[in-house]
Scaffold this active site. Structure first.
Site, PDB file in Angstrom:
ATOM      1  N   SER A   1       0.878  -1.182   0.000  1.00 52.37           N
ATOM      2  CA  SER A   1       0.000   0.000   0.000  1.00 52.37           C
ATOM      3  C   SER A   1       0.908   1.224   0.000  1.00 52.37           C
ATOM      4  O   SER A   1       2.091   1.124   0.381  1.00 52.37           O
ATOM      5  CB  SER A   1      -0.850  -0.010   1.273  1.00 52.37           C
ATOM      6  OG  SER A   1      -1.494   1.236   1.465  1.00 52.37           O
TER       7      SER A   1
ATOM      8  N   TYR B   1      -2.428  -1.518  10.372  1.00 55.97           N
ATOM      9  CA  TYR B   1      -2.335  -1.606   8.909  1.00 55.97           C
ATOM     10  C   TYR B   1      -0.994  -1.049   8.410  1.00 55.97           C
ATOM     11  O   TYR B   1      -0.309  -1.666   7.595  1.00 55.97           O
ATOM     12  CB  TYR B   1      -3.506  -0.825   8.303  1.00 55.97           C
ATOM     13  CG  TYR B   1      -3.684  -0.960   6.817  1.00 55.97           C
ATOM     14  CD1 TYR B   1      -4.414  -2.024   6.279  1.00 55.97           C
ATOM     15  CD2 TYR B   1      -3.162  -0.025   5.930  1.00 55.97           C
ATOM     16  CE1 TYR B   1      -4.615  -2.139   4.909  1.00 55.97           C
ATOM     17  CE2 TYR B   1      -3.345  -0.136   4.565  1.00 55.97           C
ATOM     18  CZ  TYR B   1      -4.081  -1.193   4.053  1.00 55.97           C
ATOM     19  OH  TYR B   1      -4.271  -1.309   2.694  1.00 55.97           O
TER      20      TYR B   1
HETATM   21  P1  NAD Z   1     -11.517  -6.212  -0.433  1.00 55.92           P
HETATM   22  O1  NAD Z   1     -12.144  -6.069   0.905  1.00 55.92           O
HETATM   23  O2  NAD Z   1     -12.277  -5.791  -1.649  1.00 55.92           O
HETATM   24  O3  NAD Z   1     -11.054  -7.718  -0.655  1.00 55.92           O
HETATM   25  C1  NAD Z   1     -10.373  -8.403   0.355  1.00 55.92           C
HETATM   26  C2  NAD Z   1     -10.143  -9.816  -0.070  1.00 55.92           C
HETATM   27  O4  NAD Z   1      -9.464 -10.479   1.011  1.00 55.92           O
HETATM   28  C3  NAD Z   1     -11.419 -10.615  -0.324  1.00 55.92           C
HETATM   29  O5  NAD Z   1     -11.202 -11.475  -1.407  1.00 55.92           O
HETATM   30  C4  NAD Z   1     -11.604 -11.413   0.960  1.00 55.92           C
HETATM   31  O6  NAD Z   1     -12.270 -12.660   0.772  1.00 55.92           O
HETATM   32  C5  NAD Z   1     -10.166 -11.656   1.332  1.00 55.92           C
HETATM   33  N1  NAD Z   1     -10.039 -11.964   2.745  1.00 55.92           N
HETATM   34  C6  NAD Z   1     -10.448 -11.225   3.816  1.00 55.92           C
HETATM   35  N2  NAD Z   1     -10.173 -11.878   4.958  1.00 55.92           N
HETATM   36  C7  NAD Z   1      -9.585 -13.054   4.589  1.00 55.92           C
HETATM   37  C8  NAD Z   1      -9.070 -14.157   5.312  1.00 55.92           C
HETATM   38  N3  NAD Z   1      -9.098 -14.194   6.650  1.00 55.92           N
HETATM   39  N4  NAD Z   1      -8.545 -15.184   4.623  1.00 55.92           N
HETATM   40  C9  NAD Z   1      -8.516 -15.164   3.257  1.00 55.92           C
HETATM   41  N5  NAD Z   1      -8.975 -14.133   2.525  1.00 55.92           N
HETATM   42  C10 NAD Z   1      -9.498 -13.108   3.203  1.00 55.92           C
HETATM   43  O7  NAD Z   1     -10.116  -5.436  -0.334  1.00 55.92           O
HETATM   44  P2  NAD Z   1      -9.202  -4.671  -1.413  1.00 55.92           P
HETATM   45  O8  NAD Z   1      -9.413  -3.217  -1.252  1.00 55.92           O
HETATM   46  O9  NAD Z   1      -9.323  -5.296  -2.742  1.00 55.92           O
HETATM   47  O10 NAD Z   1      -7.756  -4.938  -0.791  1.00 55.92           O
HETATM   48  C11 NAD Z   1      -6.902  -5.948  -1.262  1.00 55.92           C
HETATM   49  C12 NAD Z   1      -5.491  -5.654  -0.816  1.00 55.92           C
HETATM   50  O11 NAD Z   1      -5.073  -4.403  -1.339  1.00 55.92           O
HETATM   51  C13 NAD Z   1      -5.334  -5.563   0.707  1.00 55.92           C
HETATM   52  O12 NAD Z   1      -4.111  -6.155   1.109  1.00 55.92           O
HETATM   53  C14 NAD Z   1      -5.300  -4.063   0.939  1.00 55.92           C
HETATM   54  O13 NAD Z   1      -4.602  -3.733   2.110  1.00 55.92           O
HETATM   55  C15 NAD Z   1      -4.575  -3.593  -0.297  1.00 55.92           C
HETATM   56  N6  NAD Z   1      -4.790  -2.194  -0.610  1.00 55.92           N
HETATM   57  C16 NAD Z   1      -6.035  -1.723  -0.860  1.00 55.92           C
HETATM   58  C17 NAD Z   1      -6.204  -0.384  -1.178  1.00 55.92           C
HETATM   59  C18 NAD Z   1      -7.545   0.196  -1.476  1.00 55.92           C
HETATM   60  O14 NAD Z   1      -7.648   1.428  -1.568  1.00 55.92           O
HETATM   61  N7  NAD Z   1      -8.585  -0.593  -1.664  1.00 55.92           N
HETATM   62  C19 NAD Z   1      -5.102   0.459  -1.217  1.00 55.92           C
HETATM   63  C20 NAD Z   1      -3.843  -0.057  -0.946  1.00 55.92           C
HETATM   64  C21 NAD Z   1      -3.701  -1.389  -0.652  1.00 55.92           C
END
Ligand code: NAD
Length: 260
Positions: A142, A155
């Site tokens: 991130s 986080y």
């Molecule tokens: P999201 O909530 O849309 O998806 C999360 C995913 O993780 C889902 O597929 C869910 O099933 C899975 N998950 C949750 N708990 C779990 C567990 N205990 N075991 C297995 N799978 C599990 O989230 P997102 O926004 O797509 O984020 C994905 C990654 O990107 C994360 O690591 C997040 O920190 C990172 N990220 C997101 C953003 C953003 O703005 N959305 C920015 C930077 C980084």
């Protein structure tokens, strides 16, 4: 070298960024092991949609907070496809609260999923990648792997940790055809971000609209959310031959956020 026919495990690919990366990989003809916390029937429509785009697509529900389930996910992919060529550690959760109120259970859960599950998955895939002399490990960190924001202690700690893990494993595998990189997205409008808007509004005492405008996109000079398609493109580039000399890096895809 074509990526078609190679196998990728994408954790947390039932939703958001992971689903976007899995879709990009499917379009490139990869075989994919999707994963999420949801049961298989809840993800079947997306699995079938991705499979119609290219290679074989399977889904394994696993709670990656449990190291045995991480190993089980990797084994399921190895059993189904004969090996794991590409690992994308993407599954993640968030909790927003001032440090003095931060629930200890939430701290433990965020470290377990956002950091430790990646260690367990990397440990499980590296022997096979070494044996085949080729591998790509991509950790979805991130912008919070590079800079901090208030109220996100667990986080930010986990994401800085995964940048360090990325560098360490990159050094250990640099001579054997494996690259290890982190992608550092800015804000992407996924369920993870949508869920934290009410908590951020509460923590800062402002409206939810103000959170989007003045908190989330305030940090992003482009004033645009990053898209999952842009992140899929970055991941595909890191898998290509042209990226073979990129390892140990943390690549910001964040609209200029960390240039501040
Ligand atoms: P999201 O909530 O849309 O998806 C999360 C995913 O993780 C889902 O597929 C869910 O099933 C899975 N998950 C949750 N708990 C779990 C567990 N205990 N075991 C297995 N799978 C599990 O989230 P997102 O926004 O797509 O984020 C994905 C990654 O990107 C994360 O690591 C997040 O920190 C990172 N990220 C997101 C953003 C953003 O703005 N959305 C920015 C930077 C980084």
């Amino acid at each position: 070298m074509t990526l078609a026919g190679k196998t990728a495990v994408v954790t947390g690919s039932s939703s958001g960024i992971g689903l976007g990366i899995a879709e990009g990989f499917a379009r490139a003809g990869l075989n994919i092991m999707m994963n999420g916390i949801e049961p298989a029937d809840a993800v079947e429509a997306e699995r079938a949609r991705l499979e119609a785009l290219g290679g074989k697509v399977l889904y394994t529900s696993a709670n990656l907070m449990d190291p045995a389930e991480v190993r089980g996910l990797v084994k399921a992919a190895e059993d189904a496809f004969g090996g794991v060529d590409i690992l994308v550690n993407n599954a993640g959760i968030q909790h927003v609260a001032p440090v003095e109120d931060f629930p200890e259970g939430k701290w433990d859960a965020i470290i377990a999923l956002n950091l430790s599950s990646s260690f367990h998955a990397i440990k499980a895939v590296v022997p096979g990648m070494k044996a085949r002399g080729w591998g790509r490990i991509i950790n979805i960190a991130s912008a919070h792997g590079l800079v901090a924001s208030p109220f996100k202690s667990a986080y930010v700690a986990a994401k800085h940790g995964i940048v360090g893990l990325t560098k360490t494993v990159a050094l250990e595998t640099a001579e054997v055809g494996i690259t290890v990189n982190a992608i550092c997205p800015g804000y992407v409008l996924t369920p993870l971000v949508e869920k934290q808007i009410p908590d951020t509004a509460k923590a800062r005492g402002i409206s939810e609209e103000a959170v989007k405008r003045d908190v989330l996109l305030a940090a992003q000079p482009t004033k645009q959310f990053v898209t999952v398609e842009q992140l899929a493109g970055t991941a595909l580039f890191l898998c290509s031959d042209d990226a073979a000399s990129i390892t140990g890096s943390a690549i910001p895809v964040e609209g200029g956020w960390v240039a501040h």
